[in-house]
Design an enzyme around this catalytic site. Structure first.
Site, PDB file in Angstrom:
ATOM      1  N   ALA A  21       0.814  -1.224   0.000  1.00  0.00           N
ATOM      2  CA  ALA A  21       0.000   0.000   0.000  1.00  0.00           C
ATOM      3  C   ALA A  21       0.846   1.270   0.000  1.00  0.00           C
ATOM      4  O   ALA A  21       0.388   2.326  -0.455  1.00  0.00           O
ATOM      5  CB  ALA A  21      -0.942  -0.015   1.200  1.00  0.00           C
ATOM      6  N   HIS A  36       3.630   1.748  -1.789  1.00  0.00           N
ATOM      7  CA  HIS A  36       3.878   2.036  -3.206  1.00  0.00           C
ATOM      8  C   HIS A  36       2.610   2.598  -3.867  1.00  0.00           C
ATOM      9  O   HIS A  36       2.675   3.515  -4.685  1.00  0.00           O
ATOM     10  CB  HIS A  36       4.264   0.759  -3.956  1.00  0.00           C
ATOM     11  CG  HIS A  36       5.527   0.104  -3.493  1.00  0.00           C
ATOM     12  ND1 HIS A  36       5.547  -1.103  -2.843  1.00  0.00           N
ATOM     13  CD2 HIS A  36       6.824   0.487  -3.601  1.00  0.00           C
ATOM     14  CE1 HIS A  36       6.788  -1.443  -2.578  1.00  0.00           C
ATOM     15  NE2 HIS A  36       7.594  -0.504  -3.017  1.00  0.00           N
ATOM     16  N   GLN A  68      22.432  -1.885  -6.080  1.00  0.00           N
ATOM     17  CA  GLN A  68      22.227  -1.215  -4.790  1.00  0.00           C
ATOM     18  C   GLN A  68      22.198  -2.203  -3.627  1.00  0.00           C
ATOM     19  O   GLN A  68      21.976  -1.807  -2.488  1.00  0.00           O
ATOM     20  CB  GLN A  68      20.962  -0.360  -4.812  1.00  0.00           C
ATOM     21  CG  GLN A  68      19.660  -1.128  -4.852  1.00  0.00           C
ATOM     22  CD  GLN A  68      18.480  -0.189  -5.073  1.00  0.00           C
ATOM     23  OE1 GLN A  68      18.299   0.371  -6.142  1.00  0.00           O
ATOM     24  NE2 GLN A  68      17.672   0.002  -4.031  1.00  0.00           N
ATOM     25  N   LYS A 109       9.943   7.398   3.362  1.00  0.00           N
ATOM     26  CA  LYS A 109      10.387   6.208   4.098  1.00  0.00           C
ATOM     27  C   LYS A 109      11.897   6.008   3.919  1.00  0.00           C
ATOM     28  O   LYS A 109      12.608   5.649   4.855  1.00  0.00           O
ATOM     29  CB  LYS A 109       9.604   5.002   3.584  1.00  0.00           C
ATOM     30  CG  LYS A 109      10.268   3.668   3.691  1.00  0.00           C
ATOM     31  CD  LYS A 109       9.859   2.986   4.941  1.00  0.00           C
ATOM     32  CE  LYS A 109      10.454   1.616   5.149  1.00  0.00           C
ATOM     33  NZ  LYS A 109      11.348   1.097   4.185  1.00  0.00           N
TER      34      LYS A 109
HETATM   35  P1  AMP Z   1      11.141   0.177  -3.128  1.00  0.00           P
HETATM   36  O1  AMP Z   1      10.309  -0.720  -3.974  1.00  0.00           O
HETATM   37  O2  AMP Z   1      11.354  -0.312  -1.743  1.00  0.00           O
HETATM   38  O3  AMP Z   1      12.402   0.608  -3.822  1.00  0.00           O
HETATM   39  O4  AMP Z   1      10.297   1.497  -2.953  1.00  0.00           O
HETATM   40  C1  AMP Z   1       9.834   2.218  -4.073  1.00  0.00           C
HETATM   41  C2  AMP Z   1       9.384   3.581  -3.619  1.00  0.00           C
HETATM   42  O5  AMP Z   1       8.323   3.438  -2.683  1.00  0.00           O
HETATM   43  C3  AMP Z   1      10.496   4.361  -2.911  1.00  0.00           C
HETATM   44  O6  AMP Z   1      10.428   5.716  -3.320  1.00  0.00           O
HETATM   45  C4  AMP Z   1      10.147   4.176  -1.463  1.00  0.00           C
HETATM   46  O7  AMP Z   1      10.617   5.235  -0.648  1.00  0.00           O
HETATM   47  C5  AMP Z   1       8.629   4.186  -1.530  1.00  0.00           C
HETATM   48  N1  AMP Z   1       8.056   3.556  -0.344  1.00  0.00           N
HETATM   49  C6  AMP Z   1       8.377   2.334   0.163  1.00  0.00           C
HETATM   50  N2  AMP Z   1       7.664   2.114   1.293  1.00  0.00           N
HETATM   51  C7  AMP Z   1       6.892   3.204   1.491  1.00  0.00           C
HETATM   52  C8  AMP Z   1       5.946   3.590   2.488  1.00  0.00           C
HETATM   53  N3  AMP Z   1       5.669   2.802   3.519  1.00  0.00           N
HETATM   54  N4  AMP Z   1       5.338   4.794   2.374  1.00  0.00           N
HETATM   55  C9  AMP Z   1       5.641   5.613   1.323  1.00  0.00           C
HETATM   56  N5  AMP Z   1       6.524   5.313   0.360  1.00  0.00           N
HETATM   57  C10 AMP Z   1       7.138   4.122   0.447  1.00  0.00           C
END
Ligand code: AMP
Length: 286
Positions: A40, A42, A66, A154
């Site tokens: 949620a 994302h 990364q 986050k």
């Molecule tokens: P990731 O798939 O972990 O690389 O995250 C993709 C994007 O979603 C990044 O910009 C994260 O900062 C954002 N994101 C991940 N978790 C959250 C969350 N709980 N609330 C808001 N954005 C998030």
């Protein structure tokens, strides 16, 4: 529309052509980069993207550069079909799923390194991580050529690193942050939460509670040092091991805080079992 099929791209040229056609027709395009295993949090980025622009492209790419050699790249959760269904339901117009050869051809030789901002916090414990992030995000921005790209608070240090790289390299895109979406008990949503055992899941919200406790203490005028020491002890007692960092930093520069008249951020990274959790909250010092 939620029941519409989502466009799917895996190569740069057709993606660019689609985005160029949208922009040429006066429709602004927002990019939401992700590594998939969507939750949620994302989807909150996708919802925000729909408010900010006319068209939304979400990318899914688990970026190997990364991840450190001992990190979870190979076991990082991957579920493309579910992700695509979630994106379609959330109203994204397109998904971009490049393969590894598109992102990193065999003789790939270029890296983006952002100095300063990347030296502490996660950068200290994940050498090369932010270079991997900055490189892949720069590529995704050049490939998709959106008007706006969204990133979650986050990953606060990541957001600032990307802002800086985009500014330094004059990339023609606006970077916007989105507040962290949390479970009702405060735990920040993360793809890695699914690694937590039931017992660890019960403990995990303590991380956010410790951060908000420090933020409240700061705004009530308490001294930073004892607040952080008490927070650290609370995390140790709850079973976080190791606590990699628990720090109060300037919200814009991430410099150690010396003055009380600027917004600050309280940030932490800590392991629960094998799972590394990060979180941060805004704070005002009085
Ligand atoms: P990731 O798939 O972990 O690389 O995250 C993709 C994007 O979603 C990044 O910009 C994260 O900062 C954002 N994101 C991940 N978790 C959250 C969350 N709980 N609330 C808001 N954005 C998030």
């Amino acid at each position: 529309m939620s029941d519409q099929a989502i466009l799917r791209f895996d190569a740069v040229a057709p993606l660019r052509a689609r985005v160029a056609a949208w922009r040429g027709a006066g429709e602004s395009v927002v990019l939401v980069p992700t590594m998939g295993a969507l939750h949620a949090g994302h989807l909150a980025l996708v919802a925000r993207a729909r408010e900010l622009g006319r068209r939304v492209v979400a990318s899914i790419f688990v970026n190997p550069t990364q991840f450190g050699p001992t990190e979870d790249f190979s076991r990082y959760p991957r579920d493309t079909e579910t992700d695509l269904a979630l994106l379609a339901e959330a109203g994204a117009d397109a998904a971009y799923l490049p393969d590894i050869a598109t992102m990193y051809p065999p003789d790939f030789s270029t890296r983006i390194v952002v100095d300063g901002l990347t030296e502490g916090l996660c950068g200290q414990f994940r050498p090369g991580h932010f270079s991997g992030v900055a490189t892949v995000v720069t590529k995704l921005l050049n490939q998709a050529q959106p008007d706006i790209a969204l990133f979650g608070e986050k990953d606060y240090q990541q957001l600032l690193v990307i802002r800086r790289a985009v500014r330094d390299l004059d990339l023609p895109v606006a970077i916007r942050g989105v507040p962290t979406l949390r479970e009702t008990d405060g735990l920040a949503l993360s793809s890695r939460n699914r690694y937590l055992s039931a017992q660890e899941r019960a403990v995990a919200p303590r991380l956010h509670r410790v951060l908000t406790g420090i933020a409240e203490g700061l705004s009530a005028g308490a001294e930073a040092g004892p607040l952080v020491a008490k927070g650290h002890a609370a995390l140790d007692a709850a079973g976080f091991a190791p606590v990699q960092y628990l720090e109060i930093r300037d919200a814009e520069t991430l410099a150690p805080v010396t003055r009380a008249d600027r917004p600050v951020r309280v940030l932490a990274a800590a392991y629960l079992g094998r799972t590394r959790l990060i979180d941060n909250v805004a704070a005002l010092r009085s």
